[in-house]
Scaffold this active site. Structure first.
Site, mmCIF file in Angstrom:
data_model
loop_
_atom_site.group_PDB
_atom_site.id
_atom_site.type_symbol
_atom_site.label_atom_id
_atom_site.label_comp_id
_atom_site.label_asym_id
_atom_site.label_seq_id
_atom_site.Cartn_x
_atom_site.Cartn_y
_atom_site.Cartn_z
ATOM 1 N N LYS A 70 0.808 -1.228 0.000
ATOM 2 C CA LYS A 70 0.000 0.000 0.000
ATOM 3 C C LYS A 70 0.842 1.279 0.000
ATOM 4 O O LYS A 70 0.420 2.297 -0.541
ATOM 5 C CB LYS A 70 -0.935 0.019 1.216
ATOM 6 C CG LYS A 70 -2.130 -0.902 1.097
ATOM 7 C CD LYS A 70 -2.983 -0.775 2.354
ATOM 8 C CE LYS A 70 -4.362 -1.319 2.158
ATOM 9 N NZ LYS A 70 -5.273 -0.930 3.246
ATOM 10 N N ASP A 107 -9.980 3.731 2.069
ATOM 11 C CA ASP A 107 -10.245 3.132 3.383
ATOM 12 C C ASP A 107 -11.053 4.069 4.289
ATOM 13 O O ASP A 107 -11.992 3.646 4.960
ATOM 14 C CB ASP A 107 -8.931 2.761 4.087
ATOM 15 C CG ASP A 107 -8.382 1.422 3.600
ATOM 16 O OD1 ASP A 107 -9.153 0.614 3.056
ATOM 17 O OD2 ASP A 107 -7.163 1.204 3.762
HETATM 18 P P1 NAP Z 1 -0.735 -2.405 12.018
HETATM 19 O O1 NAP Z 1 -0.231 -1.292 11.176
HETATM 20 O O2 NAP Z 1 0.117 -3.614 12.225
HETATM 21 O O3 NAP Z 1 -1.142 -1.798 13.449
HETATM 22 C C1 NAP Z 1 -1.524 -2.647 14.495
HETATM 23 C C2 NAP Z 1 -2.072 -1.820 15.651
HETATM 24 O O4 NAP Z 1 -2.497 -2.731 16.679
HETATM 25 C C3 NAP Z 1 -1.049 -0.880 16.281
HETATM 26 O O5 NAP Z 1 -1.719 0.246 16.797
HETATM 27 C C4 NAP Z 1 -0.492 -1.769 17.401
HETATM 28 O O6 NAP Z 1 0.091 -1.039 18.451
HETATM 29 C C5 NAP Z 1 -1.766 -2.427 17.879
HETATM 30 N N1 NAP Z 1 -1.474 -3.668 18.630
HETATM 31 C C6 NAP Z 1 -1.088 -4.867 18.125
HETATM 32 N N2 NAP Z 1 -0.911 -5.754 19.129
HETATM 33 C C7 NAP Z 1 -1.178 -5.097 20.286
HETATM 34 C C8 NAP Z 1 -1.170 -5.466 21.664
HETATM 35 N N3 NAP Z 1 -0.843 -6.716 22.052
HETATM 36 N N4 NAP Z 1 -1.532 -4.546 22.588
HETATM 37 C C9 NAP Z 1 -1.860 -3.282 22.204
HETATM 38 N N5 NAP Z 1 -1.887 -2.859 20.913
HETATM 39 C C10 NAP Z 1 -1.536 -3.767 19.969
HETATM 40 O O7 NAP Z 1 -2.098 -2.992 11.422
HETATM 41 P P2 NAP Z 1 -3.227 -2.188 10.590
HETATM 42 O O8 NAP Z 1 -2.973 -2.361 9.148
HETATM 43 O O9 NAP Z 1 -3.345 -0.832 11.167
HETATM 44 O O10 NAP Z 1 -4.538 -3.052 10.928
HETATM 45 C C11 NAP Z 1 -5.109 -3.056 12.234
HETATM 46 C C12 NAP Z 1 -6.383 -3.889 12.245
HETATM 47 O O11 NAP Z 1 -7.365 -3.294 11.392
HETATM 48 C C13 NAP Z 1 -6.198 -5.322 11.708
HETATM 49 O O12 NAP Z 1 -6.960 -6.189 12.508
HETATM 50 C C14 NAP Z 1 -6.770 -5.259 10.299
HETATM 51 O O13 NAP Z 1 -7.279 -6.512 9.869
HETATM 52 C C15 NAP Z 1 -7.896 -4.250 10.499
HETATM 53 N N6 NAP Z 1 -8.286 -3.568 9.263
HETATM 54 C C16 NAP Z 1 -9.582 -3.647 8.868
HETATM 55 C C17 NAP Z 1 -10.010 -2.992 7.742
HETATM 56 C C18 NAP Z 1 -11.456 -3.090 7.330
HETATM 57 O O14 NAP Z 1 -11.756 -2.802 6.174
HETATM 58 N N7 NAP Z 1 -12.338 -3.446 8.240
HETATM 59 C C19 NAP Z 1 -9.099 -2.221 6.979
HETATM 60 C C20 NAP Z 1 -7.773 -2.132 7.413
HETATM 61 C C21 NAP Z 1 -7.376 -2.817 8.567
HETATM 62 P P3 NAP Z 1 1.692 -0.803 18.476
HETATM 63 O O15 NAP Z 1 1.922 0.406 17.588
HETATM 64 O O16 NAP Z 1 1.996 -0.564 19.888
HETATM 65 O O17 NAP Z 1 2.340 -2.046 17.935
#
Ligand code: NAP
Length: 277
Positions: A70, A107
């Site tokens: 992306k 998004d």
């Molecule tokens: P990402 O860039 O990897 O970010 C992950 C986030 O989760 C960060 O804020 C991270 O905090 C936090 N996190 C992970 N493990 C944690 C823990 N044990 N305790 C506290 N915080 C934790 O992922 P992303 O791309 O943003 O995606 C995040 C979620 O959104 C995923 O589940 C994805 O499937 C979903 N999503 C859904 C859609 C939709 O269309 N519905 C679209 C995009 C994404 P840190 O910074 O501290 O690591």
């Protein structure tokens, strides 16, 4: 005389087998009786540029882009929308007739449309939003909430520096809250969103105390596996209006489909059922 070409679209990423986008677009193509195909394509990183330049010659009118490309596709596009530039990532490419690649990020649009559909009385301008998480998805959520006029965003993330960076990029309407304090800033929120991966199948549960949530608050989770996360269940028990994350995925596909196939598609129950099947 040559036949008109059947338009092709698809999604590129690595891996790609998990993507729900092929089902989403196949449903719309069928529903509207349109000629076209939507194909999942796993592209190795060192072939990304080559693939993007070749696809239009093969009849592709555009593609969706998913993890891990992306951000990378932004450098390869000829034109980038303001919202994609602000977010720093693109999920939708349009291959223009003049050979130029146009990059957009839908998004945030998908997120807002999902809330509008799932919570028709949602009034984002009337009070603060709390955003949990500051990863890749959070950037689109923050940008879109600011765009619809949310007066204040309380942003909290386990790794504070990522939240600070978002504040730096998006400005003074963002207040960074310590992760351990997240439960204390919910009580006057109009909107609360989980953008972390907590609560997703295979990940730890969300442990933020939610007893401060007030009835009527609109609460959404980006996680959609499972559909009904514990975060949403607890919020619903407290009288909140909950909106699951699947709808965001469905709505983010709308602008691309319209540009590629010339029909604005609808997000409805039959689409949800087709994608969940
Ligand atoms: P990402 O860039 O990897 O970010 C992950 C986030 O989760 C960060 O804020 C991270 O905090 C936090 N996190 C992970 N493990 C944690 C823990 N044990 N305790 C506290 N915080 C934790 O992922 P992303 O791309 O943003 O995606 C995040 C979620 O959104 C995923 O589940 C994805 O499937 C979903 N999503 C859904 C859609 C939709 O269309 N519905 C679209 C995009 C994404 P840190 O910074 O501290 O690591």
């Amino acid at each position: 005389m040559s036949q008109p070409r059947i338009p092709l679209a698809g999604v590129i990423g690595a891996p790609i087998a998990h993507s729900k986008s092929p089902r989403l677009h196949a449903h719309w193509l069928r529903k509207y009786g349109l000629a076209g195909h939507y194909i999942p394509m796993e592209v190795p990183a060192d072939k990304l540029q080559e693939a993007l330049r070749l696809l239009p010659d093969l009849g592709f009118v555009g593609v969706n882009v998913t993890i891990p490309y992306k951000e990378k596709v932004m450098e390869m596009a000829d034109l980038v929308t303001d919202r994609a530039t602000l977010i720093g990532a693109a999920n939708t490419l349009i291959f223009r007739k003049d050979g130029k690649i146009h990059a957009d990020n839908t998004d945030g649009y998908g997120f807002i449309e999902n809330l509008r559909q799932g919570a028709p009385d949602w009034a984002p301008k009337t009070g603060p939003a709390v955003v949990l998480g500051a990863g890749g998805a959070a950037r689109a959520i923050v940008a879109s909430l600011l765009d619809v006029g949310v007066p204040e965003i309380r942003l909290t993330n386990r790794t504070r520096i990522r939240a600070d960076k978002l504040r730096e990029d998006f400005g003074h309407r963002i207040t960074v809250v310590e992760w351990v304090q997240a439960g204390n800033v919910l009580d006057d929120a109009v909107t609360v969103v989980n953008t972390t991966s907590l609560g997703m199948v295979g990940k730890p549960e969300m442990r933020v105390p939610l007893d401060g949530l007030q009835p009527g608050t609109v609460v959404s989770d980006l996680v959609y596996t499972p559909l009904d996360t514990r975060f949403l269940t607890v919020a619903r028990e407290q009288g909140c209006i909950t909106v699951d994350g699947l709808g965001m995925l469905l709505h983010q596909g709308v602008p691309g489909f319209e540009r590629w196939f010339g029909q604005r598609p609808e997000v409805d129950e039959s689409l949800r059922a087709a994608v969940l099947r």
